[in-house]
Write a protein that holds these residues in place. Sequence first.
Motif, PDB file in Angstrom:
ATOM      1  N   ILE A 144      -5.560 -17.042   5.392  1.00 53.83           N
ATOM      2  CA  ILE A 144      -6.080 -15.744   5.415  1.00 53.83           C
ATOM      3  C   ILE A 144      -5.317 -14.886   4.394  1.00 53.83           C
ATOM      4  CG2 ILE A 144      -6.774 -13.688   6.951  1.00 53.83           C
ATOM      5  CD1 ILE A 144      -7.374 -15.951   9.193  1.00 53.83           C
ATOM      6  N   ALA A 145      -3.829 -14.845   4.897  1.00 49.47           N
ATOM      7  CA  ALA A 145      -2.862 -14.080   4.203  1.00 49.47           C
ATOM      8  C   ALA A 145      -3.056 -14.224   2.747  1.00 49.47           C
ATOM      9  CB  ALA A 145      -1.430 -14.296   4.636  1.00 49.47           C
ATOM     10  N   ARG A 146      -3.148 -15.517   2.461  1.00 46.85           N
ATOM     11  CA  ARG A 146      -3.205 -15.901   0.698  1.00 46.85           C
ATOM     12  C   ARG A 146      -4.533 -15.295   0.262  1.00 46.85           C
ATOM     13  NH1 ARG A 146      -1.338 -22.062   1.120  1.00 46.85           N
ATOM     14  NH2 ARG A 146       0.843 -21.873   1.187  1.00 46.85           N
ATOM     15  N   ARG A 147      -5.496 -15.373   0.735  1.00 48.91           N
ATOM     16  CA  ARG A 147      -6.495 -14.668   0.466  1.00 48.91           C
ATOM     17  C   ARG A 147      -6.749 -13.047   0.217  1.00 48.91           C
ATOM     18  NH1 ARG A 147      -9.208 -18.837   3.461  1.00 48.91           N
ATOM     19  NH2 ARG A 147      -9.581 -17.281   5.266  1.00 48.91           N
ATOM     20  N   ALA A 148      -6.081 -12.499   1.357  1.00 51.62           N
ATOM     21  CA  ALA A 148      -6.046 -11.127   1.404  1.00 51.62           C
ATOM     22  C   ALA A 148      -4.998 -10.520   0.348  1.00 51.62           C
ATOM     23  CB  ALA A 148      -5.418 -10.643   2.678  1.00 51.62           C
ATOM     24  N   ALA A 149      -3.894 -11.474  -0.135  1.00 53.94           N
ATOM     25  CA  ALA A 149      -3.186 -11.049  -1.427  1.00 53.94           C
ATOM     26  C   ALA A 149      -3.793 -11.119  -2.499  1.00 53.94           C
ATOM     27  CB  ALA A 149      -1.803 -11.924  -1.253  1.00 53.94           C
ATOM     28  N   ASN A 150      -4.954 -11.685  -2.565  1.00 54.34           N
ATOM     29  CA  ASN A 150      -5.918 -11.392  -3.823  1.00 54.34           C
ATOM     30  C   ASN A 150      -4.942 -11.497  -5.118  1.00 54.34           C
ATOM     31  OD1 ASN A 150      -8.112 -10.822  -4.772  1.00 54.34           O
ATOM     32  ND2 ASN A 150      -7.818  -8.702  -5.308  1.00 54.34           N
ATOM     33  N   GLY A 151      -4.190 -12.634  -5.254  1.00 56.84           N
ATOM     34  CA  GLY A 151      -3.455 -12.918  -6.612  1.00 56.84           C
ATOM     35  C   GLY A 151      -2.403 -12.322  -7.115  1.00 56.84           C
ATOM     36  N   ASP A 152      -1.749 -11.349  -5.937  1.00 55.94           N
ATOM     37  CA  ASP A 152      -0.476 -10.695  -6.188  1.00 55.94           C
ATOM     38  C   ASP A 152       0.606 -11.492  -6.285  1.00 55.94           C
ATOM     39  OD1 ASP A 152       1.731  -9.087  -6.148  1.00 55.94           O
ATOM     40  OD2 ASP A 152       1.001  -7.754  -4.754  1.00 55.94           O
ATOM     41  N   ALA A 153       1.233 -11.976  -7.492  1.00 58.89           N
ATOM     42  CA  ALA A 153       2.363 -12.729  -7.707  1.00 58.89           C
ATOM     43  C   ALA A 153       3.511 -12.307  -7.075  1.00 58.89           C
ATOM     44  CB  ALA A 153       2.610 -13.094  -9.277  1.00 58.89           C
ATOM     45  N   THR A 154       3.469 -11.237  -6.697  1.00 57.93           N
ATOM     46  CA  THR A 154       4.946 -10.749  -5.722  1.00 57.93           C
ATOM     47  C   THR A 154       4.972 -10.971  -4.250  1.00 57.93           C
ATOM     48  OG1 THR A 154       4.410  -8.640  -5.556  1.00 57.93           O
ATOM     49  CG2 THR A 154       5.308  -9.060  -7.436  1.00 57.93           C
ATOM     50  N   LEU A 155       3.783 -11.567  -3.755  1.00 58.24           N
ATOM     51  CA  LEU A 155       3.548 -11.663  -2.526  1.00 58.24           C
ATOM     52  C   LEU A 155       3.446 -13.317  -2.583  1.00 58.24           C
ATOM     53  CD1 LEU A 155       0.954  -9.026  -1.231  1.00 58.24           C
ATOM     54  CD2 LEU A 155       3.382  -8.889  -1.088  1.00 58.24           C
ATOM     55  N   SER A 156       4.312 -14.024  -1.554  1.00 60.86           N
ATOM     56  CA  SER A 156       3.916 -15.485  -1.206  1.00 60.86           C
ATOM     57  C   SER A 156       3.945 -15.628   0.455  1.00 60.86           C
ATOM     58  CB  SER A 156       4.931 -16.347  -1.869  1.00 60.86           C
ATOM     59  OG  SER A 156       5.996 -16.005  -1.487  1.00 60.86           O
ATOM     60  N   PHE A 157       2.758 -16.733   0.417  1.00 64.81           N
ATOM     61  CA  PHE A 157       2.779 -16.918   2.208  1.00 64.81           C
ATOM     62  C   PHE A 157       2.759 -18.393   2.034  1.00 64.81           C
ATOM     63  CE2 PHE A 157       0.554 -12.784   1.310  1.00 64.81           C
ATOM     64  CZ  PHE A 157       1.190 -12.061   2.373  1.00 64.81           C
ATOM     65  N   SER A 158       3.409 -19.016   3.095  1.00 62.09           N
ATOM     66  CA  SER A 158       3.658 -20.562   3.281  1.00 62.09           C
ATOM     67  C   SER A 158       3.543 -20.831   4.793  1.00 62.09           C
ATOM     68  CB  SER A 158       4.771 -21.079   2.575  1.00 62.09           C
ATOM     69  OG  SER A 158       5.846 -20.562   2.813  1.00 62.09           O
ATOM     70  N   VAL A 159       3.297 -22.086   5.101  1.00 57.03           N
ATOM     71  CA  VAL A 159       3.464 -22.479   6.322  1.00 57.03           C
ATOM     72  C   VAL A 159       4.916 -22.925   6.493  1.00 57.03           C
ATOM     73  CG1 VAL A 159       3.002 -24.481   7.783  1.00 57.03           C
ATOM     74  CG2 VAL A 159       1.222 -23.374   6.380  1.00 57.03           C
ATOM     75  N   GLN A 189       0.760  -1.206  -0.071  1.00 60.08           N
ATOM     76  CA  GLN A 189       0.052   0.116   0.099  1.00 60.08           C
ATOM     77  C   GLN A 189       0.777   1.304  -0.024  1.00 60.08           C
ATOM     78  OE1 GLN A 189      -3.306  -0.153  -0.006  1.00 60.08           O
ATOM     79  NE2 GLN A 189      -4.276   1.583   0.814  1.00 60.08           N
ATOM     80  N   ARG A 190       2.042   1.144   0.605  1.00 57.55           N
ATOM     81  CA  ARG A 190       2.772   2.373   0.686  1.00 57.55           C
ATOM     82  C   ARG A 190       3.936   2.535  -0.541  1.00 57.55           C
ATOM     83  NH1 ARG A 190       4.132   4.461   5.712  1.00 57.55           N
ATOM     84  NH2 ARG A 190       5.127   5.987   4.458  1.00 57.55           N
ATOM     85  N   GLY A 191       3.817   1.523  -1.317  1.00 57.13           N
ATOM     86  CA  GLY A 191       4.395   1.459  -2.497  1.00 57.13           C
ATOM     87  C   GLY A 191       5.851   0.789  -2.542  1.00 57.13           C
ATOM     88  N   PHE A 192       6.004  -0.059  -1.769  1.00 49.25           N
ATOM     89  CA  PHE A 192       7.192  -1.120  -1.540  1.00 49.25           C
ATOM     90  C   PHE A 192       7.059  -2.217  -2.595  1.00 49.25           C
ATOM     91  CE2 PHE A 192       9.363  -4.839   0.056  1.00 49.25           C
ATOM     92  CZ  PHE A 192      10.676  -4.259   0.332  1.00 49.25           C
ATOM     93  N   THR A 193       7.781  -2.238  -3.606  1.00 48.01           N
ATOM     94  CA  THR A 193       7.725  -3.018  -4.637  1.00 48.01           C
ATOM     95  C   THR A 193       8.445  -4.340  -4.728  1.00 48.01           C
ATOM     96  OG1 THR A 193       9.186  -1.881  -6.007  1.00 48.01           O
ATOM     97  CG2 THR A 193       6.964  -1.147  -6.311  1.00 48.01           C
ATOM     98  N   ALA A 194       9.435  -4.633  -3.893  1.00 49.53           N
ATOM     99  CA  ALA A 194      10.337  -5.804  -3.967  1.00 49.53           C
ATOM    100  C   ALA A 194       9.355  -6.918  -3.622  1.00 49.53           C
ATOM    101  CB  ALA A 194      11.386  -5.609  -2.893  1.00 49.53           C
ATOM    102  N   PRO A 195       9.804  -8.279  -4.098  1.00 50.00           N
ATOM    103  CA  PRO A 195       8.885  -9.437  -3.649  1.00 50.00           C
ATOM    104  C   PRO A 195       8.951  -9.692  -2.248  1.00 50.00           C
ATOM    105  CG  PRO A 195      10.656  -9.761  -5.608  1.00 50.00           C
ATOM    106  CD  PRO A 195      10.895  -8.482  -4.838  1.00 50.00           C
ATOM    107  N   ILE A 196       8.029 -10.018  -1.689  1.00 47.11           N
ATOM    108  CA  ILE A 196       7.814 -10.132  -0.086  1.00 47.11           C
ATOM    109  C   ILE A 196       7.289 -11.835  -0.234  1.00 47.11           C
ATOM    110  CG2 ILE A 196       6.560  -9.765   2.064  1.00 47.11           C
ATOM    111  CD1 ILE A 196       6.152  -6.897   0.808  1.00 47.11           C
ATOM    112  N   ALA A 197       8.060 -12.434   0.659  1.00 48.07           N
ATOM    113  CA  ALA A 197       7.575 -13.861   1.092  1.00 48.07           C
ATOM    114  C   ALA A 197       7.382 -14.116   2.828  1.00 48.07           C
ATOM    115  CB  ALA A 197       8.672 -14.841   0.724  1.00 48.07           C
ATOM    116  N   GLY A 198       6.105 -14.612   3.027  1.00 48.51           N
ATOM    117  CA  GLY A 198       5.981 -14.761   4.433  1.00 48.51           C
ATOM    118  C   GLY A 198       5.890 -16.166   4.864  1.00 48.51           C
ATOM    119  N   ILE A 199       6.307 -16.420   5.987  1.00 48.04           N
ATOM    120  CA  ILE A 199       6.106 -17.710   6.505  1.00 48.04           C
ATOM    121  C   ILE A 199       5.628 -17.453   7.960  1.00 48.04           C
ATOM    122  CG2 ILE A 199       7.959 -18.732   5.340  1.00 48.04           C
ATOM    123  CD1 ILE A 199       9.625 -19.074   7.966  1.00 48.04           C
TER     124      ILE A 199
END
Length: 212
Positions: free
Chosen positions: A76-91, A57-67
């Motif tokens: 929940i995080a994956r649904r919130a990302a709404n298909g943004d391919a530069t965001l990935s969330f995994s267990v 939202q603030r304009g940070f464009t680098a790829p982000i992975a969350g675990i």
Amino acid sequence: MTGVASRYPRGFLRAYVRAKIATDPVYDAVFEALRGSALPLLDVGCGVGILALYLRQRGFTAPIAGIDHDARKIAIARRAANGDATLSFSVGDARAPIALHGNVVLLDVLHYFTDSDQLQILRNAAKAGATVLIRDAIRDGSLRYRITYVQETLARSVGWLKAERLNFPTQKSIDLSFDGQFRRDVLPMSGRMPFNNYLFVFRRSSGGITNE
């Protein structure tokens, strides 16, 4: 940042996200610390993905992975990302070696682990990170520390936090994993809340980590 909250289901979760962003200064502090960096970011203990969506939202464009170890929150995080391919969330396990070379964030993660596990997590972050950002409450016996401990205990009791223990780090135990290759800043990070939170900002002096 109502746009971030709107990505979550109405009700408790949306209100929680809105309140977190409004009252917790750590999101803005992380953005400022990483401003302009193109290196990929790993958010260890990402929960429902608030930080990643805030940064976007603030304009940070680098790829982000969350675990996160909580599969419910990752979903929940994956649904919130709404298909943004530069965001990935995994267990994932916060103690596992970090494959990427870039920036690493650990927000309120360390105090759920034993001393030895904390050391492993910090060493992994130091090995992988160009910038490593750690926010946690510091065990120093203060009133703020005691309030923080009670609040975390309550959060565990209602099931929001899945954690076997509370073991808050000391400033010394965090510093030990970062050698002379890093510059360190420590910033109070409680905002309007009565907690004993600090943000540790470790920056690799050589700037030698690049994405491969």
